[in-house]
Design a protein around this motif. Structure first.
Motif, mmCIF file in Angstrom:
data_model
loop_
_atom_site.group_PDB
_atom_site.id
_atom_site.type_symbol
_atom_site.label_atom_id
_atom_site.label_comp_id
_atom_site.label_asym_id
_atom_site.label_seq_id
_atom_site.Cartn_x
_atom_site.Cartn_y
_atom_site.Cartn_z
ATOM 1 N N ASP A 33 0.835 -1.195 0.000
ATOM 2 C CA ASP A 33 0.000 0.000 0.000
ATOM 3 C C ASP A 33 0.875 1.253 0.000
ATOM 4 O OD1 ASP A 33 -1.871 1.983 0.327
ATOM 5 O OD2 ASP A 33 -2.784 1.107 2.120
ATOM 6 N N THR A 34 0.969 1.890 -1.154
ATOM 7 C CA THR A 34 1.820 3.075 -1.280
ATOM 8 C C THR A 34 1.241 4.303 -0.589
ATOM 9 O OG1 THR A 34 0.829 3.563 -3.426
ATOM 10 C CG2 THR A 34 2.885 2.299 -3.427
ATOM 11 N N ASN A 35 0.060 4.184 -0.020
ATOM 12 C CA ASN A 35 -0.510 5.282 0.757
ATOM 13 C C ASN A 35 -0.034 5.274 2.205
ATOM 14 O OD1 ASN A 35 -2.098 6.519 -1.279
ATOM 15 N ND2 ASN A 35 -3.531 4.825 -1.120
ATOM 16 N N LEU A 36 0.600 4.195 2.644
ATOM 17 C CA LEU A 36 1.102 4.132 4.017
ATOM 18 C C LEU A 36 2.295 5.066 4.184
ATOM 19 C CD1 LEU A 36 0.997 0.281 4.639
ATOM 20 C CD2 LEU A 36 -0.552 2.011 5.563
ATOM 21 N N PRO A 37 2.353 5.785 5.303
ATOM 22 C CA PRO A 37 3.463 6.719 5.530
ATOM 23 C C PRO A 37 4.840 6.039 5.494
ATOM 24 C CG PRO A 37 1.752 7.029 7.179
ATOM 25 C CD PRO A 37 1.373 5.825 6.382
#
Length: 70
Positions: free
Chosen positions: A5-9
């Motif tokens: 998940d590239t939205n995870l910080p």
């Protein structure tokens, strides 16, 4: 949906380290400390290039911490 998940910080921060070619320190559960630049990452592993351009692939679950090298 992918497990990566590239939205995870954390994923975005590692991507910034790759893009900006930051030197990092990576501590493993074995107590080993690796230093170098992150070359790539996927959902299972991170690749580190050391000062001799030697590539080491590290499984994510073996990482204790990753931080910019001071």
């Amino acid at each position: 949906m992918s497990d990566f998940d590239t939205n995870l910080p954390s994923i975005r921060q590692v991507q910034n380290f790759i893009k900006d070619k930051h030197e990092i320190e990576l501590k493993l559960v074995t107590g080993d400390l690796l230093a170098g630049k992150i070359f790539w990452q996927d959902k299972h592993c991170i690749s580190i290039l050391d000062h001799y351009d030697k590539q080491t692939i590290v499984w994510r679950h073996s990482i204790v911490y990753l931080k910019p090298k001071s």
